[in-house]
Design a protein around this motif. Sequence first.
Motif, PDB file in Angstrom:
ATOM      1  N   ASN A 171       1.537   4.954   1.994  1.00  0.00           N
ATOM      2  CA  ASN A 171       0.436   5.313   2.888  1.00  0.00           C
ATOM      3  C   ASN A 171      -0.867   5.499   2.122  1.00  0.00           C
ATOM      4  O   ASN A 171      -1.892   4.914   2.462  1.00  0.00           O
ATOM      5  N   LYS A 172      -0.827   6.298   1.076  1.00  0.00           N
ATOM      6  CA  LYS A 172      -2.057   6.665   0.370  1.00  0.00           C
ATOM      7  C   LYS A 172      -2.674   5.489  -0.373  1.00  0.00           C
ATOM      8  O   LYS A 172      -3.888   5.347  -0.442  1.00  0.00           O
ATOM      9  N   ILE A 173      -1.843   4.657  -0.948  1.00  0.00           N
ATOM     10  CA  ILE A 173      -2.370   3.590  -1.800  1.00  0.00           C
ATOM     11  C   ILE A 173      -2.412   2.250  -1.098  1.00  0.00           C
ATOM     12  O   ILE A 173      -3.351   1.487  -1.245  1.00  0.00           O
ATOM     13  N   TRP A 174      -1.375   2.019  -0.305  1.00  0.00           N
ATOM     14  CA  TRP A 174      -1.335   0.702   0.341  1.00  0.00           C
ATOM     15  C   TRP A 174      -1.863   0.754   1.774  1.00  0.00           C
ATOM     16  O   TRP A 174      -2.091  -0.265   2.393  1.00  0.00           O
ATOM     17  N   GLY A 175      -2.027   1.981   2.270  1.00  0.00           N
ATOM     18  CA  GLY A 175      -2.548   2.118   3.623  1.00  0.00           C
ATOM     19  C   GLY A 175      -1.547   1.724   4.690  1.00  0.00           C
ATOM     20  O   GLY A 175      -1.919   1.514   5.843  1.00  0.00           O
ATOM     21  N   TYR A 176      -0.281   1.640   4.309  1.00  0.00           N
ATOM     22  CA  TYR A 176       0.725   1.286   5.295  1.00  0.00           C
ATOM     23  C   TYR A 176       0.914   2.435   6.276  1.00  0.00           C
ATOM     24  O   TYR A 176       0.828   3.589   5.926  1.00  0.00           O
ATOM     25  N   ARG A 177       1.200   2.082   7.524  1.00  0.00           N
ATOM     26  CA  ARG A 177       1.502   3.109   8.497  1.00  0.00           C
ATOM     27  C   ARG A 177       2.977   3.037   8.900  1.00  0.00           C
ATOM     28  O   ARG A 177       3.541   3.989   9.374  1.00  0.00           O
ATOM     29  N   SER A 178       3.577   1.902   8.721  1.00  0.00           N
ATOM     30  CA  SER A 178       5.028   1.830   8.873  1.00  0.00           C
ATOM     31  C   SER A 178       5.597   1.544   7.482  1.00  0.00           C
ATOM     32  O   SER A 178       4.899   1.058   6.608  1.00  0.00           O
ATOM     33  N   PHE A 179       6.850   1.862   7.309  1.00  0.00           N
ATOM     34  CA  PHE A 179       7.375   1.818   5.963  1.00  0.00           C
ATOM     35  C   PHE A 179       8.624   0.955   5.872  1.00  0.00           C
ATOM     36  O   PHE A 179       9.741   1.458   5.929  1.00  0.00           O
ATOM     37  N   PRO A 180       8.389  -0.322   5.723  1.00  0.00           N
ATOM     38  CA  PRO A 180       9.512  -1.241   5.604  1.00  0.00           C
ATOM     39  C   PRO A 180      10.190  -1.051   4.259  1.00  0.00           C
ATOM     40  O   PRO A 180       9.592  -0.547   3.314  1.00  0.00           O
ATOM     41  N   SER A 181      11.423  -1.428   4.205  1.00  0.00           N
ATOM     42  CA  SER A 181      12.107  -1.430   2.917  1.00  0.00           C
ATOM     43  C   SER A 181      11.444  -2.467   2.027  1.00  0.00           C
ATOM     44  O   SER A 181      11.340  -3.631   2.379  1.00  0.00           O
ATOM     45  N   THR A 182      11.003  -2.037   0.899  1.00  0.00           N
ATOM     46  CA  THR A 182      10.270  -2.944   0.018  1.00  0.00           C
ATOM     47  C   THR A 182      10.404  -2.490  -1.428  1.00  0.00           C
ATOM     48  O   THR A 182      10.599  -1.314  -1.707  1.00  0.00           O
ATOM     49  N   ARG A 183      10.325  -3.426  -2.299  1.00  0.00           N
ATOM     50  CA  ARG A 183      10.397  -3.096  -3.731  1.00  0.00           C
ATOM     51  C   ARG A 183       9.006  -2.899  -4.330  1.00  0.00           C
ATOM     52  O   ARG A 183       8.835  -2.824  -5.524  1.00  0.00           O
ATOM     53  N   THR A 184       8.030  -2.840  -3.473  1.00  0.00           N
ATOM     54  CA  THR A 184       6.655  -2.793  -3.953  1.00  0.00           C
ATOM     55  C   THR A 184       6.364  -1.574  -4.827  1.00  0.00           C
ATOM     56  O   THR A 184       5.854  -1.699  -5.937  1.00  0.00           O
ATOM     57  N   VAL A 185       6.719  -0.423  -4.327  1.00  0.00           N
ATOM     58  CA  VAL A 185       6.434   0.790  -5.104  1.00  0.00           C
ATOM     59  C   VAL A 185       7.150   0.724  -6.454  1.00  0.00           C
ATOM     60  O   VAL A 185       6.530   0.952  -7.505  1.00  0.00           O
ATOM     61  N   ASP A 186       8.430   0.415  -6.410  1.00  0.00           N
ATOM     62  CA  ASP A 186       9.203   0.330  -7.650  1.00  0.00           C
ATOM     63  C   ASP A 186       8.530  -0.597  -8.649  1.00  0.00           C
ATOM     64  O   ASP A 186       8.459  -0.308  -9.841  1.00  0.00           O
ATOM     65  N   ASN A 187       8.086  -1.719  -8.134  1.00  0.00           N
ATOM     66  CA  ASN A 187       7.443  -2.694  -9.005  1.00  0.00           C
ATOM     67  C   ASN A 187       6.255  -2.110  -9.742  1.00  0.00           C
ATOM     68  O   ASN A 187       6.104  -2.286 -10.947  1.00  0.00           O
ATOM     69  N   HIS A 188       5.434  -1.417  -9.016  1.00  0.00           N
ATOM     70  CA  HIS A 188       4.237  -0.875  -9.642  1.00  0.00           C
ATOM     71  C   HIS A 188       4.570   0.264 -10.593  1.00  0.00           C
ATOM     72  O   HIS A 188       3.968   0.383 -11.658  1.00  0.00           O
TER      73      HIS A 188
END
Lengths: 215, 215
Positions: A171-188
């Motif tokens: 939410n804070k960094i990507w501005g997402y409002r829904s939270f799909p399963s994703t490897r994005t955070v882990d990656n960063h």
Amino acid sequence: MNSILLVEDDELLGHGLSLYLNSKGYTCCWVTNATDTNEYWFHADLVILDRQLQDGDSLRHLPGWLMQKALPVIILTAKVDIENRVEGLMLGAKDYMTKPFAQEELLARIIAHLRPLGASLLEYKSLQIDVSSRTVKCAGERVNLKPKEFDLLLLLLQNPGRVFHRDELLNKIWGYRSFPSTRTVDNHILHLRQAFPCLEVETHRGIGYRLTAAK
Amino acid sequence: MNSILLVEDDELLGHGLSLYLNSKGYTCCWVTNATDTNEYWFHADLVILDRQLQDGDSLRHLPGWLMQKALPVIILTAKVDIENRVEGLMLGAKDYMTKPFAQEELLARIIAHLRPLGASLLEYKSLQIDVSSRTVKCAGERVNLKPKEFDLLLLLLQNPGRVFHRDELLNKIWGYRSFPSTRTVDNHILHLRQAFPCLEVETHRGIGYRLTAAK
DNA sequence: ATTTTATTGACATTGAGGTGACAAAACGCA
DNA sequence: TGCGTTTTGTCACCTCAATGTCAATAAAAT
């Protein structure tokens, strides 16, 4: 160590102030007239300028001096009226104090004017993060981060020790409002860990991540 | 076109000041609480901060705000004692005014703080920029820049190292208030890069540009 | 009217970052 | 302890949006 040029023709005040400033760790050079001011201007980091000197109103010289070398100037004066203050500030001074004043306030203003404005520097162990230039140094070496990586690092560093939910980060960094399963955070997080071995990012399984508070 | 963030919960003063500042050519954004301050901080060039807000002493937030983006801050307060002034200045403010004050003096101080301490001669590597005559020399050779190009170069040079948002550039140099997708900024950056091979302009994808601090 | 300057739009290029596959580790439960 | 499940670590790839670039057009200045 910063050096201050004190232009003051009142013996008592000049002597007192220069002692005071010296005691606070500044190299203070005290002169009493325009000619000497001219000479020492170049070596100063900040100037305290009494407005009335024996050889006239020091404001006359101010633009000329400033043109030679731009410095923060604090004007001291006995005059209290607004027009005079405005005039001094308009001619290039950064600040204007009316006598009598407290030494402590003058000192605080000196510190404020000498303090670099861009000093939004965060530190963590051997890392230095400059927010205004969005640059990171690790042990003195510049490291290039991608925008999102920088944002993530900044958020973690601004709240060391705090656990961030993955959702919160999304939410804070990507501005997402829904939270799909994703490897994005882990990656960063991964990239940050790889870029900075000294960065201690704890994984809180099922929750998120936190930065070990450095000391 | 500089924008000023005014944090003042007194309706009368807030309204009056924002009108006054607008009439003096500033874009003045007036908010009354800490939450809104947080939101608008990023878009301002200077902040006028009333010390007492309904939600408490605004000084508590100051270091946090300054860490996000370093700005000149002028504190307004009814408190007259020295300790309070020193405290405010030590926490990162650049100036401290006690109510009641004259609008003219506030304006003069705003101007003083926004005025780049720049001498009329700026240097960057082999570049010499004369602000008063708006001329640029590269390795001694006079180079003709178009007005907007000069403005852009000047802004970058006055804040070396700092990242400028594209929006910020469009606002400061072009005076835009809305930000359409446009290749204008890129074009001018391109021209500067072509004109001065020694000019190191970093692209921050998704953010903007910054000039590598030369030393 | 002519020249200079600024903006727009088309197109090429790049790189940030997300995606999904898979491996590895942590956890739960017996 | 051992097995299955879930979560996270890691990597290579691919997409698309942001930027670089240039020429054409508009706007402004002279």
